[in-house]
Scaffold this motif. Structure first.
Motif, PDB file in Angstrom:
ATOM      1  N   ILE A  87       8.726 -13.418   8.079  1.00  0.00           N
ATOM      2  CA  ILE A  87       7.376 -12.840   8.082  1.00  0.00           C
ATOM      3  C   ILE A  87       7.516 -11.345   8.304  1.00  0.00           C
ATOM      4  CG2 ILE A  87       5.171 -12.783   9.346  1.00  0.00           C
ATOM      5  CD1 ILE A  87       5.790 -15.922   9.714  1.00  0.00           C
ATOM      6  N   ALA A  88       6.925 -10.576   7.400  1.00  0.00           N
ATOM      7  CA  ALA A  88       7.091  -9.125   7.469  1.00  0.00           C
ATOM      8  C   ALA A  88       6.223  -8.544   8.575  1.00  0.00           C
ATOM      9  CB  ALA A  88       6.731  -8.496   6.131  1.00  0.00           C
ATOM     10  N   LEU A  89       6.819  -7.665   9.366  1.00  0.00           N
ATOM     11  CA  LEU A  89       6.083  -6.924  10.395  1.00  0.00           C
ATOM     12  C   LEU A  89       5.657  -5.575   9.825  1.00  0.00           C
ATOM     13  CD1 LEU A  89       8.350  -7.842  13.441  1.00  0.00           C
ATOM     14  CD2 LEU A  89       6.257  -8.967  12.659  1.00  0.00           C
ATOM     15  N   VAL A  90       6.468  -5.022   8.943  1.00  0.00           N
ATOM     16  CA  VAL A  90       6.059  -3.878   8.126  1.00  0.00           C
ATOM     17  C   VAL A  90       6.145  -4.392   6.692  1.00  0.00           C
ATOM     18  CG1 VAL A  90       6.506  -1.478   7.479  1.00  0.00           C
ATOM     19  CG2 VAL A  90       6.977  -2.240   9.822  1.00  0.00           C
ATOM     20  N   LYS A  91       4.992  -4.403   6.010  1.00  0.00           N
ATOM     21  CA  LYS A  91       4.872  -5.163   4.764  1.00  0.00           C
ATOM     22  C   LYS A  91       5.479  -4.490   3.542  1.00  0.00           C
ATOM     23  CE  LYS A  91       2.242  -8.293   6.731  1.00  0.00           C
ATOM     24  NZ  LYS A  91       2.844  -9.569   7.145  1.00  0.00           N
ATOM     25  N   TYR A  92       6.026  -5.338   2.684  1.00  0.00           N
ATOM     26  CA  TYR A  92       6.389  -4.966   1.306  1.00  0.00           C
ATOM     27  C   TYR A  92       5.150  -5.220   0.457  1.00  0.00           C
ATOM     28  CZ  TYR A  92       7.961  -6.696  -3.320  1.00  0.00           C
ATOM     29  OH  TYR A  92       8.085  -6.987  -4.650  1.00  0.00           O
ATOM     30  N   SER A  97      12.394 -12.621  -5.816  1.00  0.00           N
ATOM     31  CA  SER A  97      11.262 -12.438  -4.907  1.00  0.00           C
ATOM     32  C   SER A  97      11.681 -11.425  -3.845  1.00  0.00           C
ATOM     33  CB  SER A  97      10.934 -13.796  -4.262  1.00  0.00           C
ATOM     34  OG  SER A  97      10.231 -13.628  -3.053  1.00  0.00           O
ATOM     35  N   GLY A  98      10.915 -10.351  -3.736  1.00  0.00           N
ATOM     36  CA  GLY A  98      11.304  -9.271  -2.825  1.00  0.00           C
ATOM     37  C   GLY A  98      11.588  -9.776  -1.419  1.00  0.00           C
ATOM     38  N   SER A  99      10.700 -10.622  -0.905  1.00  0.00           N
ATOM     39  CA  SER A  99      10.863 -11.084   0.479  1.00  0.00           C
ATOM     40  C   SER A  99      12.086 -11.992   0.632  1.00  0.00           C
ATOM     41  CB  SER A  99       9.596 -11.800   0.957  1.00  0.00           C
ATOM     42  OG  SER A  99       9.289 -12.867   0.095  1.00  0.00           O
ATOM     43  N   ALA A 100      12.551 -12.627  -0.453  1.00  0.00           N
ATOM     44  CA  ALA A 100      13.730 -13.516  -0.377  1.00  0.00           C
ATOM     45  C   ALA A 100      14.980 -12.734   0.033  1.00  0.00           C
ATOM     46  CB  ALA A 100      13.957 -14.209  -1.711  1.00  0.00           C
ATOM     47  N   CYS A 120      -0.796 -10.800   8.565  1.00  0.00           N
ATOM     48  CA  CYS A 120      -1.269 -11.740   7.545  1.00  0.00           C
ATOM     49  C   CYS A 120      -0.668 -11.331   6.211  1.00  0.00           C
ATOM     50  CB  CYS A 120      -2.790 -11.645   7.502  1.00  0.00           C
ATOM     51  SG  CYS A 120      -3.522 -12.495   6.124  1.00  0.00           S
ATOM     52  N   ASP A 121      -0.299 -12.299   5.382  1.00  0.00           N
ATOM     53  CA  ASP A 121       0.358 -11.992   4.106  1.00  0.00           C
ATOM     54  C   ASP A 121      -0.567 -12.258   2.916  1.00  0.00           C
ATOM     55  OD1 ASP A 121       3.051 -11.059   4.948  1.00  0.00           O
ATOM     56  OD2 ASP A 121       2.845 -12.890   6.138  1.00  0.00           O
ATOM     57  N   ALA A 122       0.000 -12.586   1.773  1.00  0.00           N
ATOM     58  CA  ALA A 122      -0.809 -12.775   0.564  1.00  0.00           C
ATOM     59  C   ALA A 122      -1.412 -14.182   0.558  1.00  0.00           C
ATOM     60  CB  ALA A 122       0.054 -12.515  -0.671  1.00  0.00           C
TER      61      ALA A 122
HETATM   62  O1  PMV Z   1       8.341 -11.667  -2.000  1.00  0.00           O
HETATM   63  P1  PMV Z   1       7.005 -11.678  -2.657  1.00  0.00           P
HETATM   64  O2  PMV Z   1       7.027 -11.177  -4.051  1.00  0.00           O
HETATM   65  O3  PMV Z   1       6.345 -13.032  -2.548  1.00  0.00           O
HETATM   66  O4  PMV Z   1       6.050 -10.672  -1.837  1.00  0.00           O
HETATM   67  C1  PMV Z   1       5.810 -10.778  -0.466  1.00  0.00           C
HETATM   68  C2  PMV Z   1       4.632  -9.974  -0.063  1.00  0.00           C
HETATM   69  C3  PMV Z   1       4.134 -10.161   1.363  1.00  0.00           C
HETATM   70  O5  PMV Z   1       4.472 -11.421   1.868  1.00  0.00           O
HETATM   71  C4  PMV Z   1       2.620 -10.037   1.381  1.00  0.00           C
HETATM   72  C5  PMV Z   1       4.671  -9.071   2.294  1.00  0.00           C
HETATM   73  C6  PMV Z   1       6.097  -9.193   2.703  1.00  0.00           C
HETATM   74  O6  PMV Z   1       6.704  -8.139   2.966  1.00  0.00           O
HETATM   75  O7  PMV Z   1       6.629 -10.313   2.811  1.00  0.00           O
END
Ligand code: PMV
Length: 343
Positions: free
Chosen positions: A11-16, A139-142, A283-285
């Motif tokens: 879980i991102a604390l500083v968001k992408y 996926s960026g967060s992966a 909170c995320d997407a």
């Molecule tokens: O990894 P993705 O493309 O599902 O994007 C993640 C976007 C957020 O969850 C909203 C923020 C984050 O940094 O994880």
């Protein structure tokens, strides 16, 4: 030819939020997350010379063609194109220890586990930096779920695929006294996919200030982590989440992930904080309110979120490990350690 890997959500604390280069899936902003010990995906990859197509099973059931296509493209990226005979077709089996229907299904744990299993099954040399570059392209967060604890994903340079990768800021054992409480909100079946939400957010008048303010938030978060300062980290986390949503809301048309339980969850967390409980919203997407807090306060925060109308249940997550192989295999390591860029 076969490997089994496990990875956890983060879980991102500083968001992408935002892409610099959509083709290479390079983030426009640096991000910082906590890999959690809950929400685990286990994935096996078996390359098989007798197969004529890839196959994907999620939680024992054949996956839909869209999910299979995404996995096949990722296998092509990781080990070479099957169509060009650069790899064998594979059978991929993935299971989650959380209900995928709950809207929590995270591409982060899935693509981190798939990347590691595929690299190991193909007998390729790798290291966390390279694994995160591969996972990031799906996926960026992966990219961040490759590593445990607090993880930084650097910003990219357009046209350079390996310019954005994950690095560990503090392992799960170095700052264990963190908890993330997740409130599972009842939700409409389909949210706006994060990639679509990010693309749409480029039309927001707040997109430029969002991207330009992110490096300062990372610097503040890194400083808070160095001092193990939960209130300072929590303040950055809550602000980053609200700014990300402000940017998305102001897009044309607006991208709205917030629902009633999300906003009520934010107020419940702030009310607790006013009473001296260390808890900060994120909170995320999707609609689920989440709170960063301490181990001592996690149960109380979970109770407060559970009382919010529309919250079905809560999960308390502690810092978790990075992706790992489960069947005694190792990915042979290479020794390339580049500098992470945040601005
Ligand atoms: O990894 P993705 O493309 O599902 O994007 C993640 C976007 C957020 O969850 C909203 C923020 C984050 O940094 O994880």
């Amino acid at each position: 030819m076969q490997a089994l890997a496990e990875a956890r959500a983060n879980i991102a604390l500083v968001k992408y939020w935002g892409k610099l280069d959509a083709a290479l899936n390079l983030p426009a902003v640096p991000s910082l997350s906590l890999t959690v010990d809950a929400l685990t995906t286990r994935t096996s990859v078996r390359f098989d010379p007798s197969r004529t197509l890839d196959a994907l099973f999620i939680d024992q059931k054949p996956a839909d063609p869209r999910a299979l296509g995404r996995v096949s493209r990722h296998l092509d990226r990781v080990v070479g194109s099957a169509a060009a005979n650069a790899r064998m077709f594979a059978e991929v089996r993935s299971t989650n220890d959380f209900p995928t229907a709950g809207g929590l299904a995270s591409s982060a744990s899935a693509f981190a586990a798939l990347t590691l299993a595929a690299v190991a099954a193909a007998g390729r040399e790798s290291d966390p930096t390279k694994l995160s570059v591969l996972a990031r392209q799906a996926s960026g967060s992966a990219a961040r779920s490759i590593l445990g604890g607090l993880v930084l994903l650097g910003v990219g340079t357009p046209g350079q695929v390996d310019s954005s990768f994950a690095t560990q800021v503090a392992s799960e054992g170095e700052w264990p006294d963190l908890r993330l409480v997740i409130g599972i909100a009842s939700e409409a079946p389909k949210e706006i996919a994060s990639t679509d939400g990010m693309n749409q957010s480029e039309s927001s008048p707040y997109y430029a200030p969002w991207t330009s303010s992110a490096p300062a938030d990372i610097a503040r978060a890194m400083d808070a982590i160095a001092r193990r300062d939960l209130p300072a980290l929590g303040a950055v986390a809550e602000r980053s989440a609200l700014r990300m949503h402000a940017c998305a809301l102001a897009a044309d048309p607006g991208v709205v992930y917030l629902r009633g339980p999300t906003v009520e969850g934010l107020h419940a967390i702030r009310k607790l904080r006013a009473r001296g409980v260390p808890a900060w919203f994120t909170c995320d997407a999707g609609p689920h309110p989440k709170a960063l807090t301490s181990p001592e306060d996690a149960a109380q925060v979970a109770r407060a979120l559970a009382e919010v109308p529309g919250i079905q249940r809560t999960i308390i997550a502690a810092p978790g490990k990075g992706a790992l192989l489960l069947d005694g295999q190792r990915v042979s390591a290479s020794s390339f350690t580049p500098e992470t860029r945040i601005a």
